[in-house]
Design a protein around this motif. Structure first.
Motif, mmCIF file in Angstrom:
data_model
loop_
_atom_site.group_PDB
_atom_site.id
_atom_site.type_symbol
_atom_site.label_atom_id
_atom_site.label_comp_id
_atom_site.label_asym_id
_atom_site.label_seq_id
_atom_site.Cartn_x
_atom_site.Cartn_y
_atom_site.Cartn_z
ATOM 1 N N THR A 23 0.857 -1.186 0.000
ATOM 2 C CA THR A 23 0.000 0.000 0.000
ATOM 3 C C THR A 23 0.894 1.237 0.000
ATOM 4 O OG1 THR A 23 -0.172 0.078 2.412
ATOM 5 C CG2 THR A 23 -1.894 -1.119 1.243
ATOM 6 N N LEU A 24 0.387 2.283 -0.615
ATOM 7 C CA LEU A 24 1.057 3.581 -0.644
ATOM 8 C C LEU A 24 0.161 4.575 0.061
ATOM 9 C CD1 LEU A 24 3.175 5.652 -1.689
ATOM 10 C CD2 LEU A 24 1.762 5.828 -3.761
ATOM 11 N N ALA A 25 0.741 5.351 0.978
ATOM 12 C CA ALA A 25 -0.024 6.357 1.715
ATOM 13 C C ALA A 25 0.765 7.659 1.757
ATOM 14 C CB ALA A 25 -0.313 5.871 3.136
ATOM 15 N N VAL A 26 0.047 8.756 1.976
ATOM 16 C CA VAL A 26 0.645 10.081 2.123
ATOM 17 C C VAL A 26 0.284 10.625 3.504
ATOM 18 C CG1 VAL A 26 -1.325 11.278 1.055
ATOM 19 C CG2 VAL A 26 0.928 12.366 1.061
ATOM 20 N N PHE A 27 1.210 11.357 4.106
ATOM 21 C CA PHE A 27 0.991 11.964 5.420
ATOM 22 C C PHE A 27 0.615 13.420 5.212
ATOM 23 C CE2 PHE A 27 2.464 13.750 9.534
ATOM 24 C CZ PHE A 27 1.764 12.899 10.379
ATOM 25 N N ASP A 28 -0.557 13.802 5.691
ATOM 26 C CA ASP A 28 -1.021 15.172 5.512
ATOM 27 C C ASP A 28 -1.888 15.552 6.708
ATOM 28 O OD1 ASP A 28 -1.410 17.636 4.190
ATOM 29 O OD2 ASP A 28 -3.316 16.935 3.384
ATOM 30 N N ALA A 29 -1.622 16.698 7.284
ATOM 31 C CA ALA A 29 -2.390 17.214 8.422
ATOM 32 C C ALA A 29 -2.456 16.209 9.571
ATOM 33 C CB ALA A 29 -3.792 17.625 7.974
ATOM 34 N N GLY A 30 -1.331 15.526 9.811
ATOM 35 C CA GLY A 30 -1.248 14.611 10.938
ATOM 36 C C GLY A 30 -1.884 13.255 10.733
ATOM 37 N N THR A 31 -2.288 12.929 9.495
ATOM 38 C CA THR A 31 -2.981 11.674 9.229
ATOM 39 C C THR A 31 -2.420 11.000 7.982
ATOM 40 O OG1 THR A 31 -5.010 12.592 10.158
ATOM 41 C CG2 THR A 31 -5.254 10.662 8.760
ATOM 42 N N TRP A 32 -2.315 9.684 8.030
ATOM 43 C CA TRP A 32 -1.940 8.915 6.851
ATOM 44 C C TRP A 32 -3.192 8.611 6.040
ATOM 45 C CZ3 TRP A 32 2.817 8.426 5.174
ATOM 46 C CH2 TRP A 32 3.880 8.527 6.084
ATOM 47 N N THR A 33 -3.129 8.862 4.736
ATOM 48 C CA THR A 33 -4.233 8.584 3.821
ATOM 49 C C THR A 33 -3.737 7.645 2.734
ATOM 50 O OG1 THR A 33 -5.179 10.764 4.215
ATOM 51 C CG2 THR A 33 -5.912 9.600 2.233
ATOM 52 N N GLU A 34 -4.413 6.503 2.581
ATOM 53 C CA GLU A 34 -4.019 5.552 1.556
ATOM 54 C C GLU A 34 -4.321 6.106 0.168
ATOM 55 O OE1 GLU A 34 -5.340 1.167 0.072
ATOM 56 O OE2 GLU A 34 -4.949 1.352 2.227
ATOM 57 N N LEU A 35 -3.323 6.013 -0.711
ATOM 58 C CA LEU A 35 -3.473 6.469 -2.088
ATOM 59 C C LEU A 35 -3.727 5.325 -3.053
ATOM 60 C CD1 LEU A 35 -0.530 9.043 -2.317
ATOM 61 C CD2 LEU A 35 -2.973 9.514 -1.975
ATOM 62 N N ALA A 36 -3.103 4.174 -2.775
ATOM 63 C CA ALA A 36 -3.219 3.046 -3.699
ATOM 64 C C ALA A 36 -2.760 1.778 -2.999
ATOM 65 C CB ALA A 36 -2.364 3.285 -4.933
ATOM 66 N N SER A 37 -3.166 0.647 -3.572
ATOM 67 C CA SER A 37 -2.682 -0.641 -3.084
ATOM 68 C C SER A 37 -2.628 -1.603 -4.262
ATOM 69 C CB SER A 37 -3.577 -1.186 -1.974
ATOM 70 O OG SER A 37 -4.870 -1.441 -2.468
ATOM 71 N N GLY A 38 -1.844 -2.635 -4.099
ATOM 72 C CA GLY A 38 -1.719 -3.626 -5.161
ATOM 73 C C GLY A 38 -0.772 -4.728 -4.748
ATOM 74 N N LEU A 39 -0.398 -5.545 -5.731
ATOM 75 C CA LEU A 39 0.528 -6.654 -5.525
ATOM 76 C C LEU A 39 1.733 -6.469 -6.432
ATOM 77 C CD1 LEU A 39 -1.958 -9.673 -5.696
ATOM 78 C CD2 LEU A 39 -0.963 -8.676 -3.634
ATOM 79 N N LEU A 49 1.327 2.105 -8.566
ATOM 80 C CA LEU A 49 0.778 2.600 -7.302
ATOM 81 C C LEU A 49 0.815 4.118 -7.313
ATOM 82 C CD1 LEU A 49 2.460 0.238 -4.697
ATOM 83 C CD2 LEU A 49 0.111 0.178 -5.496
ATOM 84 N N GLY A 50 -0.328 4.716 -7.372
ATOM 85 C CA GLY A 50 -0.378 6.167 -7.280
ATOM 86 C C GLY A 50 -0.315 6.857 -8.626
ATOM 87 N N PRO A 51 -0.363 8.173 -8.584
ATOM 88 C CA PRO A 51 -0.407 8.982 -9.806
ATOM 89 C C PRO A 51 0.966 9.116 -10.463
ATOM 90 C CG PRO A 51 -0.393 10.379 -7.878
ATOM 91 C CD PRO A 51 -0.477 8.956 -7.376
ATOM 92 N N ASP A 52 0.979 9.666 -11.674
ATOM 93 C CA ASP A 52 2.248 9.869 -12.370
ATOM 94 C C ASP A 52 3.006 11.089 -11.852
ATOM 95 O OD1 ASP A 52 0.593 11.794 -13.431
ATOM 96 O OD2 ASP A 52 0.956 11.272 -15.513
ATOM 97 N N ARG A 53 2.358 11.896 -11.016
ATOM 98 C CA ARG A 53 3.015 13.031 -10.353
ATOM 99 C C ARG A 53 2.512 13.098 -8.915
ATOM 100 N NH1 ARG A 53 4.156 17.995 -14.156
ATOM 101 N NH2 ARG A 53 5.895 17.957 -12.772
ATOM 102 N N VAL A 54 3.413 13.393 -8.000
ATOM 103 C CA VAL A 54 3.014 13.587 -6.602
ATOM 104 C C VAL A 54 3.629 14.878 -6.077
ATOM 105 C CG1 VAL A 54 2.680 11.135 -6.074
ATOM 106 C CG2 VAL A 54 4.921 12.168 -5.726
ATOM 107 N N ALA A 55 2.956 15.469 -5.144
ATOM 108 C CA ALA A 55 3.449 16.696 -4.513
ATOM 109 C C ALA A 55 4.549 16.352 -3.513
ATOM 110 C CB ALA A 55 2.301 17.403 -3.807
ATOM 111 N N PRO A 56 5.453 17.275 -3.272
ATOM 112 C CA PRO A 56 6.418 17.058 -2.198
ATOM 113 C C PRO A 56 5.686 16.772 -0.885
ATOM 114 C CG PRO A 56 7.084 18.931 -3.519
ATOM 115 C CD PRO A 56 5.687 18.543 -3.965
ATOM 116 N N GLY A 57 6.256 15.901 -0.088
ATOM 117 C CA GLY A 57 5.654 15.539 1.188
ATOM 118 C C GLY A 57 6.193 14.221 1.688
#
Length: 110
Positions: A23-39, A49-57
């Protein structure tokens, strides 16, 4: 291709680790949010897993190594591996995991 990719190699068996739940998650505002999952695929890679661009973080990959070890008949010490890393620019980030039943290592790949 996703801006964030991973590759899992089973160093004990000397081959790619296929079928590892990730699973891929991002940390924002004190919380982890799952972005994608797979095998991971037959080559041990999770390329979509996830978009072709991600914001710094702050991001994390969580690998369900317990499920992988059970599926391959191995007894492992680490049932889960969590890799937290910081994205500082809009480049591609590849995070390989070298895995054995009793140890693991990771690094920023290319």
């Amino acid at each position: 291709m996703s801006a964030l990719t991973t590759h899992v190699l089973d160093t004990a068996l000397g081959r790619p680790a296929a079928g590892v739940p990730v699973t891929l998650a991002v940390f924002d505002a004190g919380t982890w949010t799952e972005l994608a999952s797979g095998l991971t695929d037959d080559d041990g890679r999770a390329r979509s897993l996830g978009p072709d661009r991600v914001a710094p973080g702050r991001y994390r990959f969580t690998f369900d190594t317990g499920a992988y070890f059970a599926a391959t008949g191995q007894v492992g010490f680490h049932p889960e591996v969590v890799v937290v890393f910081d994205v500082v620019d809009d480049g591609h980030y590849h995070v390989p995991l070298l895995l054995s039943p009793f140890a693991y290592s990771t690094y920023r790949g290319s």
